[in-house]
Design a protein around this motif. Structure first.
Motif, PDB file in Angstrom:
ATOM      1  N   LYS B 196      10.038   5.043   2.374  1.00 27.93           N
ATOM      2  CA  LYS B 196       9.356   4.812   3.638  1.00 27.93           C
ATOM      3  C   LYS B 196       8.861   6.143   4.188  1.00 27.93           C
ATOM      4  CE  LYS B 196      10.190   2.829   8.235  1.00 27.93           C
ATOM      5  NZ  LYS B 196       9.097   1.935   8.516  1.00 27.93           N
ATOM      6  N   VAL B 197       7.562   6.230   4.439  1.00 33.99           N
ATOM      7  CA  VAL B 197       7.001   7.461   4.998  1.00 33.99           C
ATOM      8  C   VAL B 197       7.170   7.394   6.518  1.00 33.99           C
ATOM      9  CG1 VAL B 197       4.911   8.846   5.314  1.00 33.99           C
ATOM     10  CG2 VAL B 197       5.360   7.718   3.112  1.00 33.99           C
ATOM     11  N   SER B 198       7.923   8.329   7.050  1.00 34.74           N
ATOM     12  CA  SER B 198       8.117   8.290   8.501  1.00 34.74           C
ATOM     13  C   SER B 198       7.353   9.414   9.182  1.00 34.74           C
ATOM     14  CB  SER B 198       9.614   8.361   8.835  1.00 34.74           C
ATOM     15  OG  SER B 198      10.195   9.407   8.087  1.00 34.74           O
ATOM     16  N   ASP B 199       7.015  10.457   8.424  1.00 38.24           N
ATOM     17  CA  ASP B 199       6.249  11.569   8.996  1.00 38.24           C
ATOM     18  C   ASP B 199       5.144  11.913   8.013  1.00 38.24           C
ATOM     19  OD1 ASP B 199       5.158  13.950   9.776  1.00 38.24           O
ATOM     20  OD2 ASP B 199       7.089  14.831  10.396  1.00 38.24           O
ATOM     21  N   LEU B 200       3.978  11.426   8.312  1.00 40.05           N
ATOM     22  CA  LEU B 200       2.867  11.529   7.370  1.00 40.05           C
ATOM     23  C   LEU B 200       2.519  12.974   7.046  1.00 40.05           C
ATOM     24  CD1 LEU B 200       0.615  10.145   5.746  1.00 40.05           C
ATOM     25  CD2 LEU B 200      -0.813  10.300   7.802  1.00 40.05           C
ATOM     26  N   GLN B 201       2.424  13.765   8.111  1.00 41.71           N
ATOM     27  CA  GLN B 201       2.000  15.150   7.893  1.00 41.71           C
ATOM     28  C   GLN B 201       2.974  15.895   7.000  1.00 41.71           C
ATOM     29  OE1 GLN B 201       1.359  15.968  12.145  1.00 41.71           O
ATOM     30  NE2 GLN B 201      -0.588  16.888  11.502  1.00 41.71           N
ATOM     31  N   ALA B 202       4.237  15.625   7.236  1.00 39.24           N
ATOM     32  CA  ALA B 202       5.262  16.289   6.428  1.00 39.24           C
ATOM     33  C   ALA B 202       5.167  15.841   4.982  1.00 39.24           C
ATOM     34  CB  ALA B 202       6.654  15.964   6.983  1.00 39.24           C
ATOM     35  N   THR B 203       5.001  14.544   4.794  1.00 42.44           N
ATOM     36  CA  THR B 203       4.935  14.017   3.432  1.00 42.44           C
ATOM     37  C   THR B 203       3.735  14.605   2.690  1.00 42.44           C
ATOM     38  OG1 THR B 203       5.898  11.983   4.279  1.00 42.44           O
ATOM     39  CG2 THR B 203       4.913  11.888   2.072  1.00 42.44           C
ATOM     40  N   MET B 204       2.614  14.702   3.393  1.00 39.60           N
ATOM     41  CA  MET B 204       1.419  15.235   2.748  1.00 39.60           C
ATOM     42  C   MET B 204       1.572  16.695   2.377  1.00 39.60           C
ATOM     43  SD  MET B 204      -1.816  13.485   4.665  1.00 39.60           S
ATOM     44  CE  MET B 204      -3.044  14.228   3.621  1.00 39.60           C
ATOM     45  N   ALA B 205       2.134  17.430   3.293  1.00 43.82           N
ATOM     46  CA  ALA B 205       2.324  18.862   3.045  1.00 43.82           C
ATOM     47  C   ALA B 205       3.282  19.061   1.883  1.00 43.82           C
ATOM     48  CB  ALA B 205       2.844  19.527   4.312  1.00 43.82           C
ATOM     49  N   GLU B 206       4.325  18.280   1.911  1.00 50.78           N
ATOM     50  CA  GLU B 206       5.371  18.401   0.904  1.00 50.78           C
ATOM     51  C   GLU B 206       4.826  18.080  -0.492  1.00 50.78           C
ATOM     52  OE1 GLU B 206       9.265  15.734   0.241  1.00 50.78           O
ATOM     53  OE2 GLU B 206       8.906  16.325   2.345  1.00 50.78           O
ATOM     54  N   GLY B 207       4.042  17.050  -0.555  1.00 53.61           N
ATOM     55  CA  GLY B 207       3.536  16.623  -1.875  1.00 53.61           C
ATOM     56  C   GLY B 207       2.247  17.330  -2.261  1.00 53.61           C
ATOM     57  N   GLY B 208       1.674  18.116  -1.383  1.00 58.35           N
ATOM     58  CA  GLY B 208       0.421  18.809  -1.694  1.00 58.35           C
ATOM     59  C   GLY B 208      -0.757  17.847  -1.820  1.00 58.35           C
ATOM     60  N   PHE B 209      -0.740  16.838  -0.950  1.00 60.87           N
ATOM     61  CA  PHE B 209      -1.823  15.854  -1.036  1.00 60.87           C
ATOM     62  C   PHE B 209      -3.059  16.324  -0.277  1.00 60.87           C
ATOM     63  CE2 PHE B 209       2.022  13.248  -1.739  1.00 60.87           C
ATOM     64  CZ  PHE B 209       1.669  12.697  -2.960  1.00 60.87           C
ATOM     65  N   ASP B 210      -4.226  16.025  -0.851  1.00 64.04           N
ATOM     66  CA  ASP B 210      -5.478  16.466  -0.234  1.00 64.04           C
ATOM     67  C   ASP B 210      -6.032  15.418   0.731  1.00 64.04           C
ATOM     68  OD1 ASP B 210      -5.914  18.931  -1.874  1.00 64.04           O
ATOM     69  OD2 ASP B 210      -5.767  17.415  -3.468  1.00 64.04           O
ATOM     70  N   ALA B 211      -5.575  14.193   0.550  1.00 62.03           N
ATOM     71  CA  ALA B 211      -6.025  13.128   1.445  1.00 62.03           C
ATOM     72  C   ALA B 211      -4.987  12.020   1.400  1.00 62.03           C
ATOM     73  CB  ALA B 211      -7.382  12.580   1.034  1.00 62.03           C
ATOM     74  N   ALA B 212      -5.063  11.119   2.377  1.00 61.35           N
ATOM     75  CA  ALA B 212      -4.095  10.018   2.391  1.00 61.35           C
ATOM     76  C   ALA B 212      -4.779   8.726   2.782  1.00 61.35           C
ATOM     77  CB  ALA B 212      -2.962  10.318   3.372  1.00 61.35           C
ATOM     78  N   PHE B 213      -4.315   7.673   2.165  1.00 65.48           N
ATOM     79  CA  PHE B 213      -4.765   6.343   2.562  1.00 65.48           C
ATOM     80  C   PHE B 213      -3.549   5.551   3.008  1.00 65.48           C
ATOM     81  CE2 PHE B 213      -5.727   1.839   1.398  1.00 65.48           C
ATOM     82  CZ  PHE B 213      -6.670   1.625   2.393  1.00 65.48           C
ATOM     83  N   LEU B 214      -3.628   5.079   4.237  1.00 65.71           N
ATOM     84  CA  LEU B 214      -2.489   4.365   4.809  1.00 65.71           C
ATOM     85  C   LEU B 214      -2.757   2.870   4.763  1.00 65.71           C
ATOM     86  CD1 LEU B 214      -2.101   6.585   8.011  1.00 65.71           C
ATOM     87  CD2 LEU B 214      -1.225   7.015   5.689  1.00 65.71           C
ATOM     88  N   ALA B 215      -1.790   2.162   4.210  1.00 69.37           N
ATOM     89  CA  ALA B 215      -1.933   0.713   4.137  1.00 69.37           C
ATOM     90  C   ALA B 215      -0.540   0.094   4.167  1.00 69.37           C
ATOM     91  CB  ALA B 215      -2.685   0.321   2.861  1.00 69.37           C
ATOM     92  N   VAL B 216       0.087   0.228   5.319  1.00 72.82           N
ATOM     93  CA  VAL B 216       1.482  -0.210   5.395  1.00 72.82           C
ATOM     94  C   VAL B 216       1.620  -1.676   5.745  1.00 72.82           C
ATOM     95  CG1 VAL B 216       2.288   2.095   5.983  1.00 72.82           C
ATOM     96  CG2 VAL B 216       1.707   0.498   7.826  1.00 72.82           C
ATOM     97  N   GLY B 217       0.494  -2.338   6.084  1.00 74.28           N
ATOM     98  CA  GLY B 217       0.565  -3.771   6.360  1.00 74.28           C
ATOM     99  C   GLY B 217       1.085  -4.077   7.742  1.00 74.28           C
ATOM    100  N   ALA B 218       1.315  -5.367   7.982  1.00 76.33           N
ATOM    101  CA  ALA B 218       1.821  -5.839   9.271  1.00 76.33           C
ATOM    102  C   ALA B 218       3.024  -6.724   8.992  1.00 76.33           C
ATOM    103  CB  ALA B 218       0.728  -6.599  10.008  1.00 76.33           C
ATOM    104  N   HIS B 219       4.181  -6.165   9.182  1.00 75.70           N
ATOM    105  CA  HIS B 219       5.405  -6.870   8.762  1.00 75.70           C
ATOM    106  C   HIS B 219       6.276  -7.290   9.906  1.00 75.70           C
ATOM    107  CE1 HIS B 219       4.823  -6.040   4.519  1.00 75.70           C
ATOM    108  NE2 HIS B 219       4.334  -4.862   4.908  1.00 75.70           N
ATOM    109  N   ILE B 220       5.902  -6.894  11.122  1.00 74.10           N
ATOM    110  CA  ILE B 220       6.790  -7.194  12.246  1.00 74.10           C
ATOM    111  C   ILE B 220       6.346  -8.490  12.900  1.00 74.10           C
ATOM    112  CG2 ILE B 220       7.698  -6.330  14.436  1.00 74.10           C
ATOM    113  CD1 ILE B 220       6.861  -3.508  13.428  1.00 74.10           C
ATOM    114  N   ALA B 221       7.183  -9.465  12.822  1.00 73.40           N
ATOM    115  CA  ALA B 221       6.830 -10.776  13.343  1.00 73.40           C
ATOM    116  C   ALA B 221       6.687 -10.716  14.852  1.00 73.40           C
ATOM    117  CB  ALA B 221       7.895 -11.789  12.960  1.00 73.40           C
ATOM    118  N   LYS B 222       5.664 -11.406  15.343  1.00 75.81           N
ATOM    119  CA  LYS B 222       5.485 -11.520  16.788  1.00 75.81           C
ATOM    120  C   LYS B 222       6.488 -12.551  17.298  1.00 75.81           C
ATOM    121  CE  LYS B 222       0.658 -10.225  17.254  1.00 75.81           C
ATOM    122  NZ  LYS B 222      -0.712 -10.694  17.251  1.00 75.81           N
ATOM    123  N   ARG B 223       6.992 -12.299  18.451  1.00 72.11           N
ATOM    124  CA  ARG B 223       7.963 -13.228  19.030  1.00 72.11           C
ATOM    125  C   ARG B 223       7.333 -13.856  20.255  1.00 72.11           C
ATOM    126  NH1 ARG B 223      12.736 -13.390  15.780  1.00 72.11           N
ATOM    127  NH2 ARG B 223      13.510 -14.616  17.517  1.00 72.11           N
TER     128      ARG B 223
END
Lengths: 420, 541, 340
Positions: B196-223
């Motif tokens: 689970k990526v909780s800090d995008l900037q950190a993850t990108m820096a750590e992995g040396g990524f040049d760009a990121a595509f976020l597609a985490v979906g919608a998993h939290i049910a509305k009540r």
């Protein structure tokens, strides 16, 4: 081989010797016996390799002939009178397309009133169609002219009409020398068309030609017919060599050397005219005759050469171009055009609708031409009493009815027969 | 041959007469956008791949299809096929069964083991994809094909996202999903699970990524707030469907009430039936016509015995029963309470009221904007943060697998352009090939073939796939029903109907061109073109 | 009656619903099974540069028919042409559009000239086949006698009539093939009976059938496959054969040049132009109507019928024309099982 034979059958045999490949037949008096005769020869197997087609009209007869000829076959048909008029459009067309079809014309008057007997109105009606028109004096010549006609037509790519007087020739039994096949074959080579409908060498034949080239097309047609003036004497010479007798030619002079009066005529009447000339020569008159064989092309120079020294030219013809006069007289006049001291031309219309032309009438005619000349066309043996009365009646009564019927009625009254 | 002057002419000589000078309108071959392609959220060239399929070249069809969508076997099962709704053939008999052919091609590719062709060269750029759902997988696939090194970080234990945790097995067998994902991985895409990526900037820096595509979906049910008594069992749809993937199947009881009107509500109700519920009742506050769920899914659910209660809202949940209030629609189509109540027996209530996105990983990313619970993106799917792209359910749009796949592709192309220092600009869209553009006479009558469905008896007890694939002959038939709207399909009509032979046939696959030397501009080619691929344009004089 | 669906479907085994069996070509079938017109090797018997009007149905019909016949005969054939549009627009000196041996003689004698050509081929022992062709004027009127003679003798000729329902070459006059109510230059839309009279009709295909010739068919430029099949079939038969092809004339009918095929199609679909085949005096097949329309839908697209729709309501003649269509539909069995 010499045969005592009906003219039509003699012609049929001669035509068969020419090895036609397609024959179109449609009956019309007086040519019917000819196609019947050829038909028999095809059916009996005497004439091989020939399609004999019974068509539904003269228009179709010549149309079938056009198709077959354009496709490279040697083609023959025959007609007369009304039949020629019914195919008139195709007559012009065959010439325009340069198709060497040979057609016999059993010369016959044109109605109305309907008349099945001989005169030259039919041939004259097609004189400008572009066909070669040859006139036979007797059945021997009729036979010979057909053989010459095929050679001439095919040499020039031009249709040819052999004109034979209806009944007088077609139905007359005369002694005729029928040539043998080897003679005809040596005179008439197999047909080798200049152009032909051929999938190997496709072309479009019969294009529409506009003002930009139509004059040239017509000029060339005229030029081609003028060539025939040279070829006809050549072929006739050749014919004489092969068959041992003279035939055809452009024209045939008869006792014209010192003649002061020369009679011009075509067809079977020439025989009677020659008899009259002989009689008159015996009486010391300087008279001769010219039998015109080739009416189209018209042998202007040859005719002029014969006529130019005469004082009188009498044209006897079996046709009236209504409103003008005799067409042969007009053409003869044309041959004399611009001559200095040209002979006087006397035009006579004779033998219309089969009326007999007697020696007596001709003799009087030739005498009158010199001594009591007339103006305009002279109608030989006209019943002046009848026409006078009819003209008078027509002036009085507006609805005078048919002239022909009235004349018959008068004649019936005169002979005390019941009318109708 | 020697010819008579003027009367006889040489064949074909009229070719010297250039009748093109008569023309006031000129025909031109055009390409128009087929309605199916226009409607496809994944941007598939449906007409293009159908044209290979109709010739029986299924591999070429599959390769053409997968240029835009790497998941045809999945899509052939779960797509709601807006292409078929748009299909012009619907005006003749019935729409082409595009989805069924896609299903067939996807299955055939799996059966034959067809693989994607790896890119000819690799770049040295690294891209991070967050989420192995349809958007993430699609982006990863397209990026990999463009030569980029892609790593997917997935919070869950398995790939697929909602395809696995939201869509029941009877609609999408898991072996199909797994096989299509594996094929993407074969291109070199790395998927790291339970990351689970909780800090995008950190993850990108750590992995040396040049760009990121976020597609985490919608998993939290509305009540929704529903007064409930003790011992009541209220669950949410996400929870129920996700737990179907685990060992412990949810315990729903004999009488299950599902609250909601979307496809998820139907999925839950149908799942409940398969888990042994005697009654599965969907309670929805509006009418059938207003229900967002797709008609065909509703039909299937009704066949399986799912019951529906229209114009009803749940007012109270008690142990073993619920109270619903009848509603009525006002003139704007909005439900209004009537004050009439009814009690239904229910062992459990499952809420299927929609889902929200977990946006926690974006905290602290500069420039990034959130609006209505989703991430704002530009037309190139880039967020406010440079080099950070987003798509799928977390971006504003309809939430379907097909849309997500489309987002993935679009984002991948934009990322590629971004990495090369440019901006992705899609080619211009052609004018739509509407039905009026067609000459429908030329299309033979042919009703749609229907995919076989599983017997009802087996549907209520098993999770076997309900809708089966076409066999080859029926798939071919269906592919050949395509009208090729707006694009030449080499029917030779123009070549045949030109009275002036002014159409030149260029050979198979090459189409035709006009010979303007002779074209008189009569327009017969345009009016007799079945598919509207010829336009008449005024001649400039 | 034989199954007429075969007439429309040259490759019954093929299911190709996109192109169906109705388009000119079909990239999915073998070359031999495709329409002649779809082949780059077609003869283009009537090639480019001809002077036909834009959208000429006759130019189209003639190329369809002659190309098919040329394929059937291995190009070993000769065409004879009656006077008319087809002749004039293809062969004005100095250019011809024909690619095969072709002969034009006169307006009314194409059938007889073709008989002559066929006779010449027979006597010369050649296998070359002969087609005569003309418009409706040259066929049903002035050429009718020669046509009937050719039929009755069973001459080995295929006669093709390109029926555009009037004398178009001379400026749109009435022929015996002009439909009732149609306006032409000689049947103006004036007086109490505007347009052509409701006569007894002269449908030459049926007269041809009455000759008991081996093959008679009607066809339309709107159904190429049917047309080509009929021409090819006719070229496989010896004796007299007749095919009449409905070829709309944009000029004479008063319709856009792009509507030529559409009008031909509607003429068939409303029942006004029955498409059938007959062999040896018996009708053997009829092409079924596919999408039936009222005759009004066909008429209203043409200016020659404009007077029928002038005052906001249909002239009673529309109903009379519909009755003619209905009679055709009943007489020839033009409805398929679904529609009947």
């Amino acid at each position: 081989m010499l045969k005592q034979i009906e003219g039509s059958h003699a012609m049929a045999e001669a035509i068969a010797l020419c090895r036609p490949e397609v024959i179109c037949a449609y009956p019309i008096t007086p040519q019917t016996h000819i196609v019947e005769g050829v038909g028999e020869l095809v059916k009996s197997g005497a004439l091989q390799n020939c399609e004999f087609i019974n068509v539904e009209s003269e228009f179709a007869a010549l149309s079938v002939a056009i198709g077959a000829s354009a496709a490279g076959a040697r083609v023959y048909t025959a007609t007369a009178s009304q039949g020629l008029l019914f195919m008139a459009e195709a007559v012009y067309n065959a010439a325009g397309l340069g198709l060497p079809i040979v057609m016999t014309l059993g010369n016959r008057a044109i109605g109305a009133p309907i008349n099945i007997w001989n005169d030259h109105s039919d041939a004259m009606s097609m004189r400008d169609a572009g066909w070669i028109q040859l006139f036979a004096e007797n059945n021997q010549e009729a036979v010979d002219l057909h053989i010459i006609a095929f050679r001439l037509a095919e040499e020039l790519s031009m249709p040819a009409m052999v004109c034979v007087d209806g009944f007088i020739l077609t139905h007359a039994f005369e002694r005729v020398d029928i040539p043998d096949q080897a003679q005809v074959d040596s005179f008439l080579p197999p047909y080798d068309p200049v152009q032909v409908l051929d999938p190997e060498n496709p072309a479009s034949i019969g294009a529409m030609v506009g003002p930009e080239a139509f004059t040239e097309v017509r000029f060339l047609a005229h030029y081609k017919q003028r060539q025939a003036l040279r070829l006809i004497p050549e072929f006739c010479e050749d014919f004489a060599k092969t068959f041992g007798r003279a035939a055809g030619g452009l024209l045939r002079p008869y006792r014209t050397d010192d003649a002061e009066t020369i009679v011009v005529a075509m067809g079977s009447v020439v025989g009677t005219i020659k008899d009259v000339i002989d009689e008159m020569r015996d009486a010391g008159e300087k008279i001769g005759a010219v039998a015109l064989v080739s009416y189209r092309p018209f042998p202007v120079e040859a005719l002029r050469d014969i006529l130019k020294h005469a004082k009188h030219v009498v044209v006897v013809e079996k046709c009236i171009s209504v409103g003008v006069g005799g067409p042969l007289a007009d053409n003869t006049d044309g041959a004399l055009r611009n001559l200095r001291d040209r002979p006087k031309l006397h035009s006579a219309i004779a033998g219309l609708g089969g009326r007999p032309i007697t020696r007596e009438s001709l003799k009087k005619l030739f005498h009158d031409a010199v001594h009591a000349p007339w103006i305009g066309p002279f109608f030989l043996d006209l019943n002046e009493r009848v026409v006078g009365r009819e003209i008078h009646r027509g002036r009085k009564v507006r609805r005078a009815g048919s002239t022909a019927e009235n004349i018959l009625k008068q004649l019936a009254l005169a002979s005390h027969l019941p009318p109708g | 041959m020697d010819h008579d002057f003027a009367i006889t002419l040489d064949v074909g000589s009229s070719a010297a007469n250039h009748t093109g000078s008569w023309r006031t309108f000129r025909p031109e071959y055009v390409r128009r956008l087929p309605p199916c392609n226009a409607a496809c959220p994944a941007g598939e060239d449906i007409q293009g791949w159908l044209s290979f399929a109709e010739a029986g070249d299924y591999e070429a069809a599959w390769r053409a299809l997968t240029q835009n969508n790497p998941l045809p076997a999945v899509m052939g099962r779960v797509c709601y096929h807006p292409c078929e709704t748009a299909c012009n053939r619907g005006a003749i008999d019935a729409a082409v069964g595009v989805n069924a052919v896609e299903h067939f091609l996807g299955d055939m590719a799996l059966a034959k083991g067809w693989k994607f062709t790896p890119p000819g060269h690799k770049t040295c750029t690294k891209v991070l994809v967050v989420g192995a759902g349809p958007a993430g997988l699609s982006a990863a696939y397209h990026l990999a094909l463009l030569g980029h090194a892609v790593t997917i970080k997935e919070a869950g234990p398995a790939p697929g996202g909602m395809m696995r945790f939201g869509i029941p097995k009877y609609r999408l067998p898991r072996d199909v999903l797994d096989a299509e994902v594996a094929r993407i991985c074969d291109l070199g895409v790395r998927i790291e699970y339970n990351q689970k990526v909780s800090d995008l900037q950190a993850t990108m820096a750590e992995g040396g990524f040049d760009a990121a595509f976020l597609a985490v979906g919608a998993h939290i049910a509305k009540r929704a707030y529903i007064p409930a008594g003790e011992a009541t069992k209220i669950l949410d749809a996400v929870q129920v469907l996700a737990s179907m993937e685990g060992e412990e199947k949810p315990l729903l009881g004999r009488r299950v009430v599902v609250y909601g009107g979307g496809n998820t509500a139907l999925d839950v109700a149908r799942t409940a039936k398969r888990l042994g519920a005697e009654e599965a009742i969907i309670v929805y506050r509006r009418t059938r016509e207003k229900m967002p769920a797709h008609d065909f899914e509703l039909e299937e659910a009704l066949e399986e015995g799912v019951m529906l209660k229209w114009l009803s809202t749940i007012k109270h949940v008690a142990a073993g029963s619920i109270t619903v209030e009848k509603m009525t629609l006002d003139e704007t189509g909005f439900p209004q309470p009537t004050g009439e109540f009814e009690t239904l027996e229910a062992d459990s209530v499952v809420l299927a009221l929609g889902q929200d996105v977990d946006l926690s990983l974006l905290d602290g990313v500069p420039g990034l904007e959130i609006e209505n619970g989703v991430v704002k993106v530009g037309p190139d799917m880039m967020t406010g943060a440079s080099g950070v792209f987003a798509g799928g359910d977390m971006a504003p749009s309809e939430r379907t697998v097909t849309v997500a796949v489309g987002h993935g592709k679009k984002a991948a192309r934009a990322i590629d352009a971004f990495l090369r220092g440019g901006i992705y600009t899609p080619g211009p869209k052609h004018e739509l090939a509407s039905f009026e553009r067609l000459n429908s006479w030329y299309y033979g009558e042919a009703p749609q073939t229907v995919r076989p469905t599983l017997e009802i008896a087996r549907r209520s007890s098993t999770f076997e796939e309900v809708v089966r694939g076409l066999d080859e002959s029926t798939a071919l038939y269906e592919a050949r029903r395509c009208l090729s709207c707006g694009n030449c399909f080499e029917c030779d009509n123009c070549y045949g109907v030109c009275p002036d032979n002014a159409v030149i046939k260029l050979g198979p696959g090459q189409g035709f061109k006009f010979n303007y030397d002779f074209c008189k501009g009569c327009g017969l080619c345009a009016s007799e073109c079945p598919c509207g691929a010829i336009a008449m344009a005024p001649e400039e004089i | 009656m034989t199954d007429s669906t075969h007439a429309q479907n040259p490759a019954p085994s093929l299911k190709y619903y996109q192109k169906g069996t109705f388009t000119v070509g079909n990239r999915l079938v073998a070359d031999a099974e495709r329409a002649v017109q779809s082949s780059p090797e077609r003869s283009n018997a009537l090639t480019s540069g001809h002077r036909a009007c834009q959208g000429c149905g006759e130019a189209l019909g003639a190329r369809y028919a002659i190309d098919a016949a040329m394929r059937a005969t291995g190009n070993d054939m000769i065409a004879v042409n009656a006077t008319g549009c087809l002749e004039v627009f293809t062969t004005p000196y100095p250019e011809t559009s024909w690619q095969l041996p072709w002969l034009h003689s006169l307006f009314g004698n194409a059938a007889a000239v073709a008989t002559g050509v066929a006779a010449a081929m027979r006597v010369k022992g050649k296998k070359t086949r002969v087609i005569a062709q003309g418009g409706d004027g040259g066929t049903t009127d002035i050429g009718f006698q020669c046509l009937s003679g050719m039929f009755e003798r069973n001459d080995d000729v295929l006669y093709i009539c390109y029926d555009n329902e009037g004398y178009m070459n001379t400026g749109v006059q009435r022929s015996s093939a002009t439909p009732p109510a149609a306006r032409t230059a000689t049947t103006p839309a004036l007086g109490p009976e505007p347009g052509n009279v409701f006569g007894t009709g002269k449908f030459v295909p049926k007269i041809a059938v009455a000759h008991n010739i081996p093959y008679v068919a009607t066809a339309t430029v709107a159904d190429l496959h049917d047309l080509e099949r009929k021409v090819i079939k006719a070229m496989g038969i010896h004796g007299a054969r007749y095919i009449q092809i409905n070829v709309p004339c944009p000029l004479g009918w008063g319709a856009p040049s792009s509507d030529t095929i559409k009008l031909a199609r509607l003429a068939v679909e409303c029942g006004l132009y029955p498409i059938f085949e007959a062999e040896h005096g018996r009708i053997t097949a009829a092409r079924k109507i596919r999408r039936r329309i009222p005759v009004r839908d066909y008429l209203i697209l043409q200016k020659r019928y404009a007077h029928l729709f002038r005052n906001g309501e249909d002239d009673p003649r529309v109903a009379r024309l519909q009755a003619i269509c209905d009679a055709h539909i009943a007489d020839y069995g033009l409805l398929g099982d679904d529609e009947a």
